[in-house]
Every structure is written in structure tokens, then in C-alpha cells.
Design an enzyme around this catalytic site. Sequence first.
Site, PDB file in Angstrom:
ATOM      1  CG  HIS A 137      -3.160  -0.042  -7.389  1.00 10.60           C
ATOM      2  ND1 HIS A 137      -3.503   0.668  -6.259  1.00 10.60           N
ATOM      3  CD2 HIS A 137      -3.273  -1.354  -7.048  1.00 10.60           C
ATOM      4  CE1 HIS A 137      -3.824  -0.176  -5.289  1.00 10.60           C
ATOM      5  NE2 HIS A 137      -3.688  -1.401  -5.739  1.00 10.60           N
ATOM      6  NE  ARG A 160      -4.228  -1.400  -0.074  1.00 12.35           N
ATOM      7  CZ  ARG A 160      -4.302  -2.380  -0.953  1.00 12.35           C
ATOM      8  NH1 ARG A 160      -3.269  -2.618  -1.760  1.00 12.35           N
ATOM      9  NH2 ARG A 160      -5.377  -3.127  -1.050  1.00 12.35           N
TER      10      ARG A 160
END
Length: 318
Positions: free
Chosen positions: A281, A233
Site C-alpha cells: 500500500h 481499494r
Amino acid sequence: MEQAETIDGVLLSSTMDLKSFYGLDFTDSSRQVRLFNPEEVSDPASIRFAVCWQPDSDSFARYPNLQMAMSVGAGVDALLANRGLDEETLVCRVRDPHQADLMAGYACHEVLHFLRSFARMKDQQSARIWNPLPMSPPVETRIAVLGNGTMGAAVARALAAMGFSVAVACRSDPEDPLAGVSYHSGAGSLAMACKGSRIAINVLPLTDETENILNSQLFDQLETGAWLIQIGRGEHLHEADFAAALDDGRLAGASLDVFREEPLPADHAFWRDNRLRITPHIASDSTPSVVAQQIHASAVELLQGQRPQLAIDRRQGY
């Protein structure tokens, strides 16, 4: 009281059309589970679950009877941090074995890109230079995998199969350890796994304990000139410490797939740094068929008064 025959849900995302992307149209295909976009909801009180990807903080306010919020991805940190979601609401996440394989593939690709100097060979191709570069056997390269959940275990398995020396940092020792992989658990596990590692791959969940975990203290444990693969993350990365480690040579560079702010702002310094490999991502994603099946199964469990099997432990954060 007679049990309801159907259960209604809503798709909530501030960044994407979940229904189109994942093919989540249950309105005609199921008599038990119905799923709507917000503008299609005629009776907000009928909504008992939400399927989410980065919903706004006010997304849940319209639905007074919401019992479950389900993330289409493996991470639930954004849902747990969402101030609009009641603390009593069950939080679930998709657990897709194919997603773990995709993550492992990304990690292996970036490992080889760094170790085999493919960026340099691309430059040599442009310059029409034939110059074979030296290489070393995989077993001589120590790679730290930070995290041993579904994703981390898949990454460690793939790297071990390729012959690398893999050190895994985990909360507790696994029940079925991989042959040839060293596991480091408990206090100091990250430092022990990173000690002398040429590459560090972060696949940790985001919790209060792991925020900013990719910092100078961790970088100091790695081999000088190491490479970081950041697929956990964005909040894991302490950006000031990271910049310092790049500038003083502790890190040669990094593959970054996750960021504190997504999309990564166009004026962010990361875009201009040729020591970095930036991807949007996409290290892995949930398979649409698996997403649909698991949403449907979790909604049916909720309808039947059961705790969904995919519900997470809010105290642990995953």
C-alpha cells in the site's frame, strides 16, 4: 454567544502513530488548533474533530461532541463503513496534488516493468545472458484507466505524455479533456475503456457500485494476456475471478498494492504467486506538510462555523 478561540482534535489510528509519521504536533505551533493522541486527552467532551487512519469501530465512542472525521488519505471508504461514526459527522479527506503525482509514478513504473520485460532482463542478468528484447512504440499499447478523479487524471496525464493510447472510464465527461485521450462515461464505461486494452489500471473510489468491479466480466474485455495494476481499494478485486483469469491466461499477471486485509496475511496465496508483484500500500501517500496544512485549515473552518471545503458527499462516497 462568544465564539471559542481554540478547537481540539484527536488522532485515531489502529495501525500507526499519526503524530510522529506526519509531524502532527499542533499543541505548541497553533493557538487555534490543538491536536492530541487519545492518551493525552483530559476532557473528551472538548474534542470536536478526529484525524484518522483505519480507526477501530469503538474509537469514536469516547468523544460525544465530535463534528468532523478527517482521513489523512484520499480514500474515505473505511470511515464511511465505520459503525462507530455517527452519520451526522462530517467526513473530510486530504486532497494532495503531490499524492496524485506519486500515484502516477507508481503506475508508470509498473506499466514499463511489464511492457519492457524488466523482470525477464533481471533473470538474464543473473544468468549473465546478453539478449536484447523486442519492443513496440507506446502508441500501439492501449491502456485503460478506471477512474478520473484526482488520482486517475494524474495517471492518464502521465501515460499520455509517454505516448500511450489511453482510454479513461469515468462517471461523466471531463471539463478539460486531455488531448489524445479517449473518455468513456456513463453506463458501460468500464467495458468500453477495457475493450482490447493491454493494461488496466484501477484508481476507482470504493462505493457500493464499485465493490468487486474487477471481475470476470471486466477481465473478458481486456486483450488476452493483459496486466492489471490495482491501486484502488482491496475490495474492488473479486479474488476468485482474478485467480481464474490468471490460470486461464486472460491475465498474465498483476501489480497489487491494495488488499481486502492489510497487512496482507503471511499465509495468503498472493505471496507465493510469481505472476504477481506485491507492494504494501505504497503507491502513494499524503505529503506530511500538506496533511498538516489541510487538517489545520479544515479545523479552523469548523471552528468558524463553516462547512470544511474538504468535506465529501456521503451519498457519492467521495
